[in-house]
Scaffold this motif. Structure first.
Motif, PDB file in Angstrom:
ATOM      1  N   GLU A  91       0.919  -1.268  -0.043  1.00  0.00           N
ATOM      2  CA  GLU A  91       0.050   0.015  -0.180  1.00  0.00           C
ATOM      3  C   GLU A  91       0.992   1.313  -0.046  1.00  0.00           C
ATOM      4  OE1 GLU A  91      -3.191   0.057   3.008  1.00  0.00           O
ATOM      5  OE2 GLU A  91      -3.641  -2.018   2.253  1.00  0.00           O
ATOM      6  N   PRO A  92       1.842   1.499  -1.038  1.00  0.00           N
ATOM      7  CA  PRO A  92       2.477   2.482  -1.021  1.00  0.00           C
ATOM      8  C   PRO A  92       1.934   3.781  -1.051  1.00  0.00           C
ATOM      9  CG  PRO A  92       2.550   1.418  -3.124  1.00  0.00           C
ATOM     10  CD  PRO A  92       1.759   0.593  -2.323  1.00  0.00           C
ATOM     11  N   PHE A  93       0.753   4.036  -1.618  1.00  0.00           N
ATOM     12  CA  PHE A  93       0.191   5.288  -1.638  1.00  0.00           C
ATOM     13  C   PHE A  93      -0.738   5.552  -0.542  1.00  0.00           C
ATOM     14  CE2 PHE A  93       1.155   4.034  -5.787  1.00  0.00           C
ATOM     15  CZ  PHE A  93       2.001   5.058  -6.355  1.00  0.00           C
ATOM     16  N   GLY A  94      -0.823   4.712   0.554  1.00  0.00           N
ATOM     17  CA  GLY A  94      -1.611   5.076   1.659  1.00  0.00           C
ATOM     18  C   GLY A  94      -3.000   4.922   1.197  1.00  0.00           C
ATOM     19  N   THR A 102      -4.419  13.612  -7.797  1.00  0.00           N
ATOM     20  CA  THR A 102      -3.477  12.503  -7.228  1.00  0.00           C
ATOM     21  C   THR A 102      -3.370  11.382  -8.159  1.00  0.00           C
ATOM     22  OG1 THR A 102      -5.514  11.679  -6.136  1.00  0.00           O
ATOM     23  CG2 THR A 102      -4.034  12.996  -4.920  1.00  0.00           C
ATOM     24  N   TYR A 103      -2.568  11.519  -9.159  1.00  0.00           N
ATOM     25  CA  TYR A 103      -2.463  10.574 -10.265  1.00  0.00           C
ATOM     26  C   TYR A 103      -1.424   9.625  -9.875  1.00  0.00           C
ATOM     27  CZ  TYR A 103      -2.595   9.201 -15.200  1.00  0.00           C
ATOM     28  OH  TYR A 103      -2.814   8.571 -16.419  1.00  0.00           O
ATOM     29  N   LEU A 104      -1.737   8.446  -9.687  1.00  0.00           N
ATOM     30  CA  LEU A 104      -0.740   7.497  -9.000  1.00  0.00           C
ATOM     31  C   LEU A 104      -0.122   6.564 -10.065  1.00  0.00           C
ATOM     32  CD1 LEU A 104      -3.196   6.402  -5.985  1.00  0.00           C
ATOM     33  CD2 LEU A 104      -1.683   8.288  -6.277  1.00  0.00           C
ATOM     34  N   THR A 105       1.235   6.655 -10.153  1.00  0.00           N
ATOM     35  CA  THR A 105       1.634   5.759 -11.127  1.00  0.00           C
ATOM     36  C   THR A 105       3.009   4.888 -10.480  1.00  0.00           C
ATOM     37  OG1 THR A 105       3.534   7.554 -11.561  1.00  0.00           O
ATOM     38  CG2 THR A 105       1.497   7.432 -12.880  1.00  0.00           C
ATOM     39  N   ALA A 106       3.039   3.670 -11.255  1.00  0.00           N
ATOM     40  CA  ALA A 106       4.332   2.860 -11.026  1.00  0.00           C
ATOM     41  C   ALA A 106       5.263   3.062 -12.112  1.00  0.00           C
ATOM     42  CB  ALA A 106       3.953   1.685 -10.521  1.00  0.00           C
ATOM     43  N   THR A 107       6.534   3.226 -12.300  1.00  0.00           N
ATOM     44  CA  THR A 107       7.386   3.169 -13.232  1.00  0.00           C
ATOM     45  C   THR A 107       8.322   1.909 -13.076  1.00  0.00           C
ATOM     46  OG1 THR A 107       7.172   5.554 -13.678  1.00  0.00           O
ATOM     47  CG2 THR A 107       9.219   4.269 -14.618  1.00  0.00           C
ATOM     48  N   PHE A 108       8.157   1.016 -13.936  1.00  0.00           N
ATOM     49  CA  PHE A 108       8.785  -0.244 -13.729  1.00  0.00           C
ATOM     50  C   PHE A 108      10.184  -0.132 -14.515  1.00  0.00           C
ATOM     51  CE2 PHE A 108       4.333  -1.330 -13.163  1.00  0.00           C
ATOM     52  CZ  PHE A 108       4.437  -2.160 -11.890  1.00  0.00           C
ATOM     53  N   VAL A 131       6.934   8.812  -4.195  1.00  0.00           N
ATOM     54  CA  VAL A 131       6.445   8.063  -2.928  1.00  0.00           C
ATOM     55  C   VAL A 131       7.614   7.366  -2.378  1.00  0.00           C
ATOM     56  CG1 VAL A 131       4.826   6.635  -1.891  1.00  0.00           C
ATOM     57  CG2 VAL A 131       4.040   8.511  -3.354  1.00  0.00           C
ATOM     58  N   GLY A 132       8.368   6.635  -3.365  1.00  0.00           N
ATOM     59  CA  GLY A 132       9.345   5.654  -2.947  1.00  0.00           C
ATOM     60  C   GLY A 132       9.641   4.619  -4.063  1.00  0.00           C
ATOM     61  N   TYR A 133      10.680   3.928  -3.953  1.00  0.00           N
ATOM     62  CA  TYR A 133      11.222   2.833  -4.774  1.00  0.00           C
ATOM     63  C   TYR A 133      10.783   1.365  -4.221  1.00  0.00           C
ATOM     64  CZ  TYR A 133      14.200  -0.157  -7.277  1.00  0.00           C
ATOM     65  OH  TYR A 133      14.777  -0.965  -8.199  1.00  0.00           O
ATOM     66  N   ASP A 134      10.447   0.765  -4.879  1.00  0.00           N
ATOM     67  CA  ASP A 134       9.923  -0.751  -4.508  1.00  0.00           C
ATOM     68  C   ASP A 134      11.010  -1.765  -5.411  1.00  0.00           C
ATOM     69  OD1 ASP A 134       8.707  -3.560  -4.960  1.00  0.00           O
ATOM     70  OD2 ASP A 134       7.596  -2.836  -3.220  1.00  0.00           O
ATOM     71  N   PRO A 135      11.995  -2.220  -4.404  1.00  0.00           N
ATOM     72  CA  PRO A 135      12.927  -3.100  -4.848  1.00  0.00           C
ATOM     73  C   PRO A 135      12.557  -4.284  -5.512  1.00  0.00           C
ATOM     74  CG  PRO A 135      13.442  -2.787  -2.456  1.00  0.00           C
ATOM     75  CD  PRO A 135      12.256  -1.741  -2.955  1.00  0.00           C
ATOM     76  N   GLY A 136      11.650  -5.057  -4.829  1.00  0.00           N
ATOM     77  CA  GLY A 136      11.187  -6.135  -5.501  1.00  0.00           C
ATOM     78  C   GLY A 136      10.551  -6.059  -6.658  1.00  0.00           C
ATOM     79  N   ALA A 137       9.576  -4.890  -6.868  1.00  0.00           N
ATOM     80  CA  ALA A 137       8.984  -4.901  -8.354  1.00  0.00           C
ATOM     81  C   ALA A 137       9.929  -4.054  -9.140  1.00  0.00           C
ATOM     82  CB  ALA A 137       7.577  -4.406  -8.116  1.00  0.00           C
TER      83      ALA A 137
END
Length: 185
Positions: A91-94, A102-108, A131-137
């Motif tokens: 739940e990185p965006f809470g 609040t346009y939520l994105t994940a850049t892989f 918001v952060g970096y997710d090392p697993g994904a």
């Protein structure tokens, strides 16, 4: 061997081009012998099951087939169902909800960030917050405010900072991808 569920996140897909339509993309994946092939939206998201756990080999094989059969030269980034589930479960965006402000994105990213920069770089765009970096994904997570008349050039910043071997999806799309992938193979 049991199958693992994956999503191929294809960069540079324009659904208006005949060779980039979902039915053609699915045909390439079917032709490679993958099972459960399905597309999610019209922006280059193909879910499938395969009997390998070598995502690097999958990426190369898919990229080669797309170039050879359809002339598509964009990058292919593959993530497993378990990687995406783990990302979503954090739940990185809470409490934030995807909306214009609040346009939520994940850049892989194709490759992991090693080491992860501390502090994490921030774009020069005041309307964008990392918001952060997710090392697993291997994903950079961001929130953009798209309510102003001038849209932020966040995508250009991402490419300058992390290279062109990346692809961005909205948080809603990440959730839609997961809904198309069964809990088990």
């Amino acid at each position: 061997m049991t199958s693992t569920w994956y999503c191929a996140l294809l960069r540079g897909i324009t659904p208006g081009k005949p060779n980039m339509r979902n039915e053609k993309l699915r045909g390439v994946f079917d032709g490679m012998g993958f099972t459960g092939v399905a597309s999610v939206l019209s922006s280059g998201n193909i879910v499938f099951a395969a009997e390998t756990t070598d995502t690097t080999a999958l990426e190369g094989r898919i990229r080669g087939a797309l170039r050879g059969e359809l002339g598509i030269g964009g990058e292919t980034i593959v993530r497993s169902r378990s990687e995406l589930v783990t990302l979503v479960d954090t739940e990185p965006f809470g409490e934030l909800q995807h909306a214009r402000e609040t346009y939520l994105t994940a850049t892989f990213l194709k490759e992991p960030l090693e080491p992860v920069p501390e502090p994490f770089p921030e774009p020069d765009e005041p309307a964008v917050r990392i918001v952060g970096y997710d090392p697993g994904a291997r994903a950079v997570l961001a929130v953009s405010d798209n309510t102003s008349s001038s849209s932020p050039d966040f995508m250009a910043w991402l490419e300058r900072r992390f290279g062109k071997d990346i692809t961005t999806r909205t948080w809603l799309t990440v959730h839609r991808i997961l809904k198309r992938m069964p809990d088990c193979a």
